[in-house]
Design a protein around this motif. Structure first.
Motif, PDB file in Angstrom:
ATOM      1  N   GLY A   1      45.921 -14.272  61.107  1.00 21.41           N
ATOM      2  CA  GLY A   1      45.322 -15.537  61.473  1.00 21.41           C
ATOM      3  C   GLY A   1      45.732 -16.672  60.564  1.00 21.41           C
ATOM      4  N   GLY A   2      45.451 -17.867  60.996  1.00 24.13           N
ATOM      5  CA  GLY A   2      45.712 -19.079  60.240  1.00 24.13           C
ATOM      6  C   GLY A   2      44.833 -20.186  60.777  1.00 24.13           C
ATOM      7  N   TYR A   3      44.752 -21.266  60.046  1.00 24.98           N
ATOM      8  CA  TYR A   3      43.902 -22.385  60.442  1.00 24.98           C
ATOM      9  C   TYR A   3      44.685 -23.362  61.303  1.00 24.98           C
ATOM     10  CZ  TYR A   3      41.008 -20.612  56.662  1.00 24.98           C
ATOM     11  OH  TYR A   3      40.253 -19.813  55.853  1.00 24.98           O
ATOM     12  N   GLY A   4      44.076 -23.777  62.372  1.00 24.74           N
ATOM     13  CA  GLY A   4      44.673 -24.795  63.233  1.00 24.74           C
ATOM     14  C   GLY A   4      45.462 -24.199  64.373  1.00 24.74           C
ATOM     15  N   PRO A   5      45.226 -24.674  65.599  1.00 28.61           N
ATOM     16  CA  PRO A   5      45.967 -24.169  66.760  1.00 28.61           C
ATOM     17  C   PRO A   5      47.352 -24.780  66.843  1.00 28.61           C
ATOM     18  CG  PRO A   5      44.437 -25.865  67.448  1.00 28.61           C
ATOM     19  CD  PRO A   5      44.203 -25.666  65.983  1.00 28.61           C
ATOM     20  N   LEU A   6      48.249 -24.080  67.496  1.00 24.80           N
ATOM     21  CA  LEU A   6      49.605 -24.561  67.740  1.00 24.80           C
ATOM     22  C   LEU A   6      49.875 -24.595  69.238  1.00 24.80           C
ATOM     23  CD1 LEU A   6      51.700 -22.582  65.084  1.00 24.80           C
ATOM     24  CD2 LEU A   6      50.818 -24.905  64.905  1.00 24.80           C
ATOM     25  N   LYS A   7      50.573 -25.602  69.672  1.00 23.59           N
ATOM     26  CA  LYS A   7      50.900 -25.729  71.087  1.00 23.59           C
ATOM     27  C   LYS A   7      51.706 -24.534  71.572  1.00 23.59           C
ATOM     28  CE  LYS A   7      53.388 -28.671  74.374  1.00 23.59           C
ATOM     29  NZ  LYS A   7      54.211 -29.889  74.539  1.00 23.59           N
TER      30      LYS A   7
ATOM     31  N   ALA B   1      42.029 -10.119  68.644  1.00 24.86           N
ATOM     32  CA  ALA B   1      42.359 -10.679  67.329  1.00 24.86           C
ATOM     33  C   ALA B   1      41.154 -10.640  66.404  1.00 24.86           C
ATOM     34  CB  ALA B   1      42.870 -12.116  67.467  1.00 24.86           C
ATOM     35  N   ALA B   2      41.430 -10.539  65.113  1.00 27.66           N
ATOM     36  CA  ALA B   2      40.390 -10.578  64.089  1.00 27.66           C
ATOM     37  C   ALA B   2      39.845 -11.992  63.956  1.00 27.66           C
ATOM     38  CB  ALA B   2      40.966 -10.110  62.754  1.00 27.66           C
ATOM     39  N   ALA B   3      38.519 -12.105  63.876  1.00 27.09           N
ATOM     40  CA  ALA B   3      37.896 -13.424  63.790  1.00 27.09           C
ATOM     41  C   ALA B   3      38.069 -14.069  62.426  1.00 27.09           C
ATOM     42  CB  ALA B   3      36.410 -13.312  64.120  1.00 27.09           C
ATOM     43  N   GLY B   4      38.296 -13.271  61.383  1.00 27.86           N
ATOM     44  CA  GLY B   4      38.506 -13.828  60.051  1.00 27.86           C
ATOM     45  C   GLY B   4      37.471 -13.362  59.053  1.00 27.86           C
ATOM     46  N   ASN B   5      37.746 -13.593  57.788  1.00 25.64           N
ATOM     47  CA  ASN B   5      36.896 -13.124  56.695  1.00 25.64           C
ATOM     48  C   ASN B   5      36.371 -14.271  55.851  1.00 25.64           C
ATOM     49  OD1 ASN B   5      37.616 -10.463  57.425  1.00 25.64           O
ATOM     50  ND2 ASN B   5      39.501 -10.658  56.281  1.00 25.64           N
ATOM     51  N   ASP B   6      35.960 -15.333  56.510  1.00 30.17           N
ATOM     52  CA  ASP B   6      35.547 -16.541  55.800  1.00 30.17           C
ATOM     53  C   ASP B   6      34.034 -16.714  55.738  1.00 30.17           C
ATOM     54  OD1 ASP B   6      38.210 -17.155  55.440  1.00 30.17           O
ATOM     55  OD2 ASP B   6      38.338 -18.337  57.272  1.00 30.17           O
ATOM     56  N   GLY B   7      33.278 -15.660  55.994  1.00 31.13           N
ATOM     57  CA  GLY B   7      31.828 -15.782  56.041  1.00 31.13           C
ATOM     58  C   GLY B   7      31.174 -16.136  54.723  1.00 31.13           C
ATOM     59  N   GLN B   8      31.850 -15.876  53.616  1.00 31.08           N
ATOM     60  CA  GLN B   8      31.273 -16.163  52.306  1.00 31.08           C
ATOM     61  C   GLN B   8      31.963 -17.321  51.596  1.00 31.08           C
ATOM     62  OE1 GLN B   8      31.559 -12.002  50.831  1.00 31.08           O
ATOM     63  NE2 GLN B   8      29.351 -12.101  50.573  1.00 31.08           N
ATOM     64  N   THR B   9      32.769 -18.060  52.303  1.00 31.47           N
ATOM     65  CA  THR B   9      33.417 -19.202  51.681  1.00 31.47           C
ATOM     66  C   THR B   9      32.415 -20.322  51.439  1.00 31.47           C
ATOM     67  OG1 THR B   9      33.999 -20.157  53.835  1.00 31.47           O
ATOM     68  CG2 THR B   9      35.611 -18.676  52.820  1.00 31.47           C
TER      69      THR B   9
ATOM     70  N   ARG C   1      48.812 -15.212  57.441  1.00 30.93           N
ATOM     71  CA  ARG C   1      47.812 -14.589  56.587  1.00 30.93           C
ATOM     72  C   ARG C   1      47.199 -13.384  57.281  1.00 30.93           C
ATOM     73  NH1 ARG C   1      42.427 -15.742  55.943  1.00 30.93           N
ATOM     74  NH2 ARG C   1      42.591 -17.581  57.237  1.00 30.93           N
ATOM     75  N   VAL C   2      47.197 -12.251  56.597  1.00 34.04           N
ATOM     76  CA  VAL C   2      46.557 -11.055  57.126  1.00 34.04           C
ATOM     77  C   VAL C   2      45.060 -11.187  56.920  1.00 34.04           C
ATOM     78  CG1 VAL C   2      46.205  -8.606  56.732  1.00 34.04           C
ATOM     79  CG2 VAL C   2      48.504  -9.521  56.776  1.00 34.04           C
ATOM     80  N   LEU C   3      44.311 -10.965  58.008  1.00 36.98           N
ATOM     81  CA  LEU C   3      42.870 -11.085  57.917  1.00 36.98           C
ATOM     82  C   LEU C   3      42.289  -9.736  57.587  1.00 36.98           C
ATOM     83  CD1 LEU C   3      42.220 -13.352  60.937  1.00 36.98           C
ATOM     84  CD2 LEU C   3      42.205 -13.945  58.554  1.00 36.98           C
TER      85      LEU C   3
END
Length: 390
Positions: free
Chosen positions: A169-175, A193-201, A7-9
């Motif tokens: 970005g995406g949700y959840g870390p990967l090994k 890295a971009a922190a994300g655009n979820d501030g208004q969710t 997902r492009v942030l």
């Protein structure tokens, strides 16, 4: 099964076009001023540094990027190396980092740097919060397969990148990604890295914090939040402890695929701008380790929150000129004295030897005196009773 799409942030650029009568250099001047890039350019413009853009493909024919883009294989598929087509998002981010300003076009923060395009298949998400993503855990990587991002990080680290910009970005870390991040950091590569655009969710509004996005959430990665022209945190910008610093992310002019410009918003352009500043630091101090670059960026940021740090803008808005000055100080700082194995806390006056456990002397005398008085009183009473009986 590992998904190939990332997902492009931030990136959906606003559909509103910039007025053709206003040159793009004038449109972007507020961004350069907000980052204090002019002062930094008196020292360096990023020559000798390659910035890897792990994103959609970058258009090497864009006038601002002509002659300075190297394209790696598409990392979306592990078994087939195929050429990736240029994408709007990756091209826009690359120009923000290293655009030359050719023909009065858009100029990047590090215009003398080069770009290594590490293409991924990406899906764009509007930054205005109109589409609320549902967090879903990603595979943990125990299958032994590397994620596309992990492959991209290793490729960038092995092909000369000194800075990596990741507006994805995406949700959840990967090994596999944690291991790739550690590998890149061990080779001295600065990761942004971009922190994300979820501030208004809905989740953020209910819980007062946003879901963590990765790679911004991995230790050692410089997570970037977005601010507006007034330096205030953008409402859409994710707020959590992955945010180290912030940069302009509202109404930022970006280059369009095929030519032209338009404003964009999100933590994507903010991260690309900070990656450009990191490139300036690496050009000035090629051997500076990633943690020192992060320290230079964070310790010199402007608009620091009242508490010194918060999870919205981190340590504040990046200041390129001040960051270079901070990097100079860090580069010349003398290391602390070596500490031998038997001096774990260094030199200094020994603390006093603690007293042996047990009651304090004055308490013993007090107790003994009271006991003696009681004994004498008791003996006197016994003697008086005996005399009466007689």
């Amino acid at each position: 099964m590992l998904t190939a799409a990332v997902r492009v942030l931030a990136a959906a650029a606003l559909s509103l076009q910039s007025p053709a009568s206003v040159p793009v250099r004038d449109q972007q001047q507020w961004v350069l001023d907000a980052l204090n890039v002019g002062q930094a350019w008196t020292v360096t413009k990023g020559k000798g540094v390659t910035v890897a853009v792990i994103d959609g493909g970058v258009d090497p024919k864009l006038k601002e990027l002509r002659g300075k883009v190297t394209t790696g294989p598409d990392m979306s598929l592990s078994s087939v190396e195929r050429a990736a087509r240029p994408g709007a998002h990756g091209t826009a981010m690359a120009a923000l980092i290293a655009g030359t300003g050719a023909e009065e076009g858009l100029i990047g923060v590090a215009p003398d740097a080069r770009i290594l395009s590490v293409p991924l298949e990406v899906t764009e998400q509007p930054a205005d919060g109109s589409i609320e993503p549902q967090p879903a855990p990603r595979p943990d990587g125990d299958s032994g397969l590397e994620s596309p991002l992990a492959r991209g990080l290793r490729y960038a680290a092995n092909h000369g990148a000194k800075v990596v910009s990741m507006s994805i970005g995406g949700y959840g870390p990967l090994k596999s990604e944690r291991e790739a991040v550690s590998y890149a950091l061990s080779k001295g590569v600065v990761l942004v890295a971009a922190a994300g655009n979820d501030g208004q969710t809905r989740y953020a509004q209910t819980n007062g914090t946003s879901y963590w996005n990765f790679p911004a959430g991995y230790p050692g990665v410089i997570g970037v939040g977005a601010v507006d022209k007034q330096g205030r945190r953008a409402a859409f910008s994710s707020d959590n402890l992955s945010v180290l610093v912030a940069a302009p992310g509202v109404g930022v002019p970006v280059a369009r695929l095929g030519g032209g410009y338009q404003p964009a918003e999100g933590t994507s352009p903010a991260a690309a701008l900070v990656a450009g500043v990191a490139a300036l630091i690496k050009a000035r101090h090629p051997g500076m380790p990633p943690e020192r670059v992060a320290q230079a960026l964070s310790s010199s940021a402007r608009g620091r929150p009242a508490a010194g740090y918060d999870d919205k803008t981190g340590f504040g808005v990046v200041d390129a000129g001040a960051a270079l000055n901070a990097a100079d100080r860090l580069a010349t700082a003398k290391p602390g004295p070596d500490v031998s194995d038997d001096l774990h806390f260094g030199q200094g006056v020994d603390s006093p030897v603690p007293s042996r456990p047990g009651p304090e002397p004055w308490r013993l005398w007090l107790f003994g005196g009271a006991a003696l008085v009681a004994l004498v009183t008791f003996s006197g009473a016994v003697m008086a009773l005996n005399q009466r009986r007689r």
